[in-house]
Enzyme design. Structure first.
Site, PDB file in Angstrom:
ATOM      1  N   LYS A  45      21.446   2.543 120.611  1.00  0.00           N
ATOM      2  CA  LYS A  45      21.759   3.245 119.210  1.00  0.00           C
ATOM      3  C   LYS A  45      22.026   2.163 118.162  1.00  0.00           C
ATOM      4  O   LYS A  45      22.738   1.146 118.776  1.00  0.00           O
ATOM      5  CB  LYS A  45      22.981   4.218 119.389  1.00  0.00           C
ATOM      6  CG  LYS A  45      23.690   4.772 118.124  1.00  0.00           C
ATOM      7  CD  LYS A  45      22.607   5.692 117.488  1.00  0.00           C
ATOM      8  CE  LYS A  45      23.023   5.895 115.863  1.00  0.00           C
ATOM      9  NZ  LYS A  45      21.986   6.534 115.278  1.00  0.00           N
ATOM     10  N   ASN A  69      17.648  14.521 111.201  1.00  0.00           N
ATOM     11  CA  ASN A  69      19.149  14.216 111.757  1.00  0.00           C
ATOM     12  C   ASN A  69      19.595  13.475 110.547  1.00  0.00           C
ATOM     13  O   ASN A  69      19.051  13.044 109.679  1.00  0.00           O
ATOM     14  CB  ASN A  69      19.163  13.358 113.026  1.00  0.00           C
ATOM     15  CG  ASN A  69      18.638  11.768 112.561  1.00  0.00           C
ATOM     16  OD1 ASN A  69      19.641  11.007 112.114  1.00  0.00           O
ATOM     17  ND2 ASN A  69      17.552  11.503 112.430  1.00  0.00           N
ATOM     18  N   GLY A  72      24.150   9.539 110.914  1.00  0.00           N
ATOM     19  CA  GLY A  72      25.229   8.595 110.410  1.00  0.00           C
ATOM     20  C   GLY A  72      25.892   7.447 111.016  1.00  0.00           C
ATOM     21  O   GLY A  72      26.940   7.238 110.939  1.00  0.00           O
ATOM     22  N   LEU A  73      24.879   6.779 111.961  1.00  0.00           N
ATOM     23  CA  LEU A  73      25.447   5.853 112.486  1.00  0.00           C
ATOM     24  C   LEU A  73      26.639   5.938 113.400  1.00  0.00           C
ATOM     25  O   LEU A  73      27.458   5.022 113.495  1.00  0.00           O
ATOM     26  CB  LEU A  73      25.764   4.712 111.619  1.00  0.00           C
ATOM     27  CG  LEU A  73      24.798   3.771 111.219  1.00  0.00           C
ATOM     28  CD1 LEU A  73      24.726   2.839 110.173  1.00  0.00           C
ATOM     29  CD2 LEU A  73      23.912   2.844 112.612  1.00  0.00           C
ATOM     30  N   ASN A 119      17.785  -2.992 112.320  1.00  0.00           N
ATOM     31  CA  ASN A 119      17.298  -1.839 111.489  1.00  0.00           C
ATOM     32  C   ASN A 119      17.922  -1.820 110.111  1.00  0.00           C
ATOM     33  O   ASN A 119      19.302  -1.595 110.057  1.00  0.00           O
ATOM     34  CB  ASN A 119      18.120  -0.627 112.336  1.00  0.00           C
ATOM     35  CG  ASN A 119      17.721   0.875 111.799  1.00  0.00           C
ATOM     36  OD1 ASN A 119      17.111   0.921 110.647  1.00  0.00           O
ATOM     37  ND2 ASN A 119      18.288   1.808 112.340  1.00  0.00           N
ATOM     38  N   CYS A 122      17.904   2.488 107.613  1.00  0.00           N
ATOM     39  CA  CYS A 122      18.558   3.793 108.168  1.00  0.00           C
ATOM     40  C   CYS A 122      18.735   4.658 107.078  1.00  0.00           C
ATOM     41  O   CYS A 122      18.969   4.400 105.873  1.00  0.00           O
ATOM     42  CB  CYS A 122      19.857   3.661 108.684  1.00  0.00           C
ATOM     43  SG  CYS A 122      21.012   5.506 108.705  1.00  0.00           S
ATOM     44  N   LYS A 156      12.957  -3.065 112.266  1.00  0.00           N
ATOM     45  CA  LYS A 156      12.541  -1.747 112.253  1.00  0.00           C
ATOM     46  C   LYS A 156      12.117  -1.060 110.830  1.00  0.00           C
ATOM     47  O   LYS A 156      13.277  -1.174 110.128  1.00  0.00           O
ATOM     48  CB  LYS A 156      13.750  -0.702 112.890  1.00  0.00           C
ATOM     49  CG  LYS A 156      13.217   0.822 112.673  1.00  0.00           C
ATOM     50  CD  LYS A 156      13.418   1.405 114.132  1.00  0.00           C
ATOM     51  CE  LYS A 156      13.067   2.840 114.209  1.00  0.00           C
ATOM     52  NZ  LYS A 156      13.822   3.621 115.148  1.00  0.00           N
ATOM     53  N   SER A 186      12.591   7.218 110.694  1.00  0.00           N
ATOM     54  CA  SER A 186      12.327   8.806 110.323  1.00  0.00           C
ATOM     55  C   SER A 186      12.332   8.723 108.873  1.00  0.00           C
ATOM     56  O   SER A 186      12.347   7.853 108.223  1.00  0.00           O
ATOM     57  CB  SER A 186      13.764   9.556 110.756  1.00  0.00           C
ATOM     58  OG  SER A 186      14.633   9.020 110.159  1.00  0.00           O
ATOM     59  N   GLY A 211       9.022  13.592 114.651  1.00  0.00           N
ATOM     60  CA  GLY A 211       8.475  14.439 115.687  1.00  0.00           C
ATOM     61  C   GLY A 211       7.207  15.016 114.843  1.00  0.00           C
ATOM     62  O   GLY A 211       7.049  15.247 113.387  1.00  0.00           O
ATOM     63  N   THR A 262      12.185  12.089 119.173  1.00  0.00           N
ATOM     64  CA  THR A 262      12.018  13.673 119.283  1.00  0.00           C
ATOM     65  C   THR A 262      11.651  14.359 120.739  1.00  0.00           C
ATOM     66  O   THR A 262      12.519  15.045 120.961  1.00  0.00           O
ATOM     67  CB  THR A 262      11.377  14.302 118.061  1.00  0.00           C
ATOM     68  OG1 THR A 262      11.923  13.665 116.869  1.00  0.00           O
ATOM     69  CG2 THR A 262      11.729  15.919 117.996  1.00  0.00           C
TER      70      THR A 262
HETATM   71  O1  RRO Z   1      22.411   7.021 112.755  1.00  0.00           O
HETATM   72  C1  RRO Z   1      21.428   7.749 111.917  1.00  0.00           C
HETATM   73  O2  RRO Z   1      21.810   8.722 110.878  1.00  0.00           O
HETATM   74  C2  RRO Z   1      20.164   7.391 111.714  1.00  0.00           C
HETATM   75  C3  RRO Z   1      19.581   5.858 111.705  1.00  0.00           C
HETATM   76 BR1  RRO Z   1      20.908   4.504 111.762  1.00  0.00          BR
HETATM   77  C4  RRO Z   1      18.300   5.640 111.889  1.00  0.00           C
HETATM   78  O3  RRO Z   1      17.955   4.274 111.618  1.00  0.00           O
HETATM   79  N1  RRO Z   1      17.341   6.616 111.648  1.00  0.00           N
HETATM   80  C5  RRO Z   1      17.934   7.860 111.801  1.00  0.00           C
HETATM   81  O4  RRO Z   1      17.026   8.755 111.625  1.00  0.00           O
HETATM   82  N2  RRO Z   1      18.993   8.323 111.638  1.00  0.00           N
END
Ligand code: RRO
Length: 296
Positions: A45, A69, A72-73, A119, A122, A156, A186, A211, A262
């Site tokens: 994660k 989603n 929020g990390l 990453n 996000c 990413k 995403s 997805g 997904t």
């Molecule tokens: O944690 C997230 O809300 C999240 C992250 Br870090 C990401 O890189 N991509 C995503 O769809 N959710």
């Protein structure tokens, strides 16, 4: 048939990896990925310097192959994911996120001998990701590589849609010792209404979409664009993969491996075996004996 692949000289026994965010937050989940022979590698994660609870639920929803989603990390902090390295047998990438130059750099320093997927894309932390602005990306990468010498760092990337954007980002990436790129994170700022209600709560119901066939088309387009612009770069394809043909299509587009999010979340670990079996059948029906042959 040989389904091994390589990401910048790193050998993976299969071309399938989990997408960061799915089944990779806890010790048990990461061990589950490592123990599943269908995966050639795993990724944690996305993490921050310190643990975070992330956004409040409801923060995930999926229906008909499409997910949204706003996690929020939520993560256990970099030290936890570094510690996991000692338990993992297969290649294991630590996904590093963070918010500012300094916390990202502190994490990259800690993980300098690890496999890093950085990453910077996000969609859910209410700041504009720097990967959308080539100048900001360049500034960060210069600053970071001047200070840090990570052994193995990939990026990413988010989905890019506008003609010309891929070129600008590729021109920045080629200046730095980046070992691979992952396309795509995403799709930011989606919103789904079901039964007259927003399906997720945080951030006023906006979140990252994943997805399904549209996501796959955008992922494939980004892989193809970046493979043309950066022919020597290894690319991990991600987005909308739910069967063996999808894996094959990403490899045809120029990816060396794929990540599945997904579908892993919805259908679980066993299903990844089915995808791998299907992939082998598709390879066979196309008379391909190993990845790397004829662009695959
Ligand atoms: O944690 C997230 O809300 C999240 C992250 Br870090 C990401 O890189 N991509 C995503 O769809 N959710």
């Amino acid at each position: 048939m040989d389904i091994r692949t390589t990401i910048c000289d790193l050998v993976l026994e299969t071309p399938i990896i989990n997408a960061s965010g799915v089944h990779c937050t806890t010790y048990g989940q990461l061990i589950g990925l490592d123990n599943n022979p269908a995966f050639g590698a795993s990724v944690s994660k996305s993490c921050t310097l310190y643990p975070r609870q992330g956004n409040k639920p409801p923060k995930y929803y999926s229906e008909n192959d499409i997910s949204i989603n706003s996690n929020g990390l939520e993560n256990k902090g970099i030290e936890y994911y570094l510690e996991m390295e000692r338990y993992m047998q297969k290649p294991y990438f630590i996904s590093i996120a963070g918010f500012h130059y300094e916390d990202r750099i502190e994490m990259i320093k800690k993980a300098k001998d690890s496999l890093i997927e950085l990453n910077l894309s996000c969609p859910n932390v209410c700041v504009r990701p720097i990967v959308y602005d080539p100048e900001r990306l360049d500034d960060f990468l210069k600053y970071m590589f001047d200070i840090c010498k990570p052994k193995f760092l990939g990026l990413k990337l988010p989905p890019y849609f506008i003609p010309g954007d891929h070129e600008k980002i590729a021109n920045v990436i080629k200046k730095y010792p980046i070992k691979f790129i992952t396309c795509i994170n995403s799709i930011p700022d989606g919103s789904i209404i079901k039964d007259n209600k927003l399906v997720i709560g945080p951030n006023n119901g906006y979140g990252g979409l994943g997805g399904g066939p549209l996501m796959k088309a955008i992922g494939i387009a980004n892989v193809r664009k970046f493979k043309t612009l950066l022919p020597e770069m290894d690319i991990i394809g991600c987005g909308g993969i739910s069967n063996g043909q999808d894996v094959f299509d990403y490899l045809l587009a120029g990816a060396s491996a794929v990540q599945i999010g997904t579908t892993l979340y919805e259908k679980g670990h066993e299903y990844i075996h089915c995808i791998l079996e299907e992939f082998e059948k598709v390879m066979k029906s196309n008379n391909i004996t190993h990845i790397g042959q004829k662009n695959i």
